[in-house]
Scaffold this motif. Structure first.
Motif, PDB file in Angstrom:
ATOM      1  N   MET A   1      -0.770 -24.060  12.824  1.00 56.25           N
ATOM      2  CA  MET A   1      -1.470 -23.053  12.054  1.00 56.25           C
ATOM      3  C   MET A   1      -1.843 -23.698  10.713  1.00 56.25           C
ATOM      4  O   MET A   1      -0.959 -24.051   9.941  1.00 56.25           O
ATOM      5  CB  MET A   1      -0.517 -21.876  11.859  1.00 56.25           C
ATOM      6  CG  MET A   1      -0.585 -21.203  10.513  1.00 56.25           C
ATOM      7  SD  MET A   1      -1.972 -20.113  10.473  1.00 56.25           S
ATOM      8  CE  MET A   1      -2.235 -20.009   8.729  1.00 56.25           C
ATOM      9  N   VAL A   2      -3.064 -23.827  10.419  1.00 53.66           N
ATOM     10  CA  VAL A   2      -3.467 -24.201   9.053  1.00 53.66           C
ATOM     11  C   VAL A   2      -4.805 -23.542   8.806  1.00 53.66           C
ATOM     12  O   VAL A   2      -5.828 -24.045   9.233  1.00 53.66           O
ATOM     13  CB  VAL A   2      -3.614 -25.719   8.883  1.00 53.66           C
ATOM     14  CG1 VAL A   2      -4.066 -26.003   7.466  1.00 53.66           C
ATOM     15  CG2 VAL A   2      -2.309 -26.409   9.171  1.00 53.66           C
ATOM     16  N   GLY A 158       1.390 -26.761   7.956  1.00 57.24           N
ATOM     17  CA  GLY A 158       0.803 -27.993   7.457  1.00 57.24           C
ATOM     18  C   GLY A 158       0.039 -27.838   6.159  1.00 57.24           C
ATOM     19  O   GLY A 158      -0.128 -28.786   5.414  1.00 57.24           O
TER      20      GLY A 158
END
Ligand SMILES: O=C(c1ccc(-c2ccco2)nc1O)N(Cc1ccccn1)C1CC1
Length: 409
Positions: A1-2, A158
């Motif tokens: 997930m970013v 991230g």
């Protein structure tokens, strides 16, 4: 997930499931053929097959067989599949899917994330100052919510966003597929990046349960919990450019792709849907058969690729430059971007240049940020939404070795 910067989400609307009425008038169809296809999710089970035969002919089950079937607490009941809409936020920064939690159901719009494995939600357990418009899960209003004593979770993504909290078990329904004891991770604190994304009520992780962060006892993802009840232990992602797409569970909808699905084995040892990209091409230039490892990550907005690949791509874009103040490659918004081709085995999938103009970085729309950026420092490539939306993708865990399927659409 970013996810990356600003976001304005579209209201998500649940994709209703329609089915032909059983009382529909029967029309004479003459002859028709049904090509037999192997059911990838079929699990051989003698007693179940015998029981189905008795039921089919209306015979009552012999006691021993009835007892055997009873031990499967309905596991061989009606099989299941479901479909849920994936609505894009502005610039397709992420796609939000309505998920029903609790009794009566509380609907939250979650980011379906094949790059993480926690189902966590904004909740009434967090300070009001961290909530700016998100829907909050309120376990006190759910008659089926049960606190998992002493369980906690915390996850850092991230882009350095993070969330943490406590854990309940409750009913979770995604597109018509339901599990009655899903670990629902109620946030007690989230980073500013989540607070400012007003329409994202949490994440639904669909990577492998080995990287779920609940302690002291790790919990399973929604998919791992429902896989055995699905017609096939797989789910598919049909994301689209600037419009709503769809996540399906337990079924491959053949109307959503063209040609053949190309499958490639997944190495899930790091908890991700990691596979080998067989090479790349830029525009009409020769395809480079140089393979690299990447993960299929519906929760990451952009495509994070090896630095040499990215450098070669933007070399073809007049005025493109690496601008560290912006955090990556930028170019004039009017640039005519070449397409980007990636390989899966012998198959080739093309991302139109238009998809790679991600968003303006300035108010007058002069300079734009690239949808392809470098994966330097991550350790593997991340095939995020920019790339996934150009294909129909099958996340298949129905065999001993999980695999990813890609098809044109
Ligand atoms: O954000 C994550 C991400 C997801 C889950 C976890 C995690 C830690 C513990 C359990 O899950 N840690 C991440 O970092 N990206 C994307 C990304 C983008 C850019 C840089 C690093 N990463 C994971 C899928 C690769």
């Amino acid at each position: 997930m970013v996810a990356s910067t600003t976001a304005v989400a579209l209201a998500a609307v649940v994709a209703g499931l329609t089915s032909a009425s059983p009382n529909a008038p029967r029309t004479k169809v003459g002859t028709f053929s049904l090509p037999q296809v192997r059911n990838p999710g079929f699990k051989k089970h003698g007693p179940a097959q015998l029981a189905k035969t008795y039921v089919k002919y209306g015979a009552s089950l012999p006691d021993g067989l009835a007892r055997t079937m009873a031990t499967f607490n309905g596991r061989f009941d009606k099989r299941d599949s479901g479909s849920a809409r994936a609505s894009p936020e502005q610039y397709d920064i992420q796609y939000l899917t309505p998920v029903e939690i609790g009794t009566p159901p509380q609907t939250l719009n979650l980011d379906v994330d094949s790059g993480s494995s926690d189902l966590w939600v904004f909740s009434t357990e967090m300070p009001a100052s961290s909530v700016k418009g998100q829907a909050q899960y309120d376990p006190s209003k759910s008659s089926t919510a049960k606190r998992v004593q002493d369980a906690t979770w915390n996850i850092t993504y991230g882009d350095n966003s993070y969330s943490e909290g406590i854990v309940y078990k409750d009913v979770v329904n995604v597109g018509g597929v339901s599990f009655d004891a899903q670990a629902v991770e109620a946030a007690t604190a989230v980073s500013q990046t989540f607070t400012t994304d007003a329409n994202d009520d949490g994440l639904l992780g669909l990577a492998f349960s080995t990287i779920n962060t609940v302690q002291p006892s790790q919990e399973k993802t929604f998919f791992d919990n429902v896989a055995s009840e699905l017609d096939a232990a797989l789910w598919t992602a049909d994301l689209k450019y600037h419009k709503s797409g769809c996540y399906d569970f337990g079924v491959i909808d053949d109307s959503k792709y063209t040609g053949q699905i190309t499958y490639t084995d997944v190495d899930s040892s790091d908890g991700f849907w990691m596979f080998d990209v067989s090479g790349y091409g830029i525009g009409n230039n020769t395809f480079q058969s140089t393979s690299f490892q990447g993960i299929a990550d519906t929760g990451t907005t952009l495509a994070m690729l090896p630095a040499q690949v990215v450098k070669a791509y933007y070399k073809q874009v007049r005025g493109a430059k690496l601008d560290n103040s912006q955090g990556g490659y930028v170019f004039p918004c009017q640039a005519n971007l070449p397409s980007f081709v990636y390989g899966v085995g012998n198959a080739r999938y093309e991302i139109p240049g238009q998809y790679i103009n991600y968003a303006p970085v300035d108010n007058d729309g002069t300079t734009c940020f690239g949808g392809i950026q470098s994966d330097a420092g991550i350790g593997f490539a991340i095939l995020g939404d920019i790339l996934l939306k150009s294909a129909f993708v099958v996340f298949d865990a129905s065999e001993n070795v999980p695999r990813l399927g890609f098809a044109k659409k």
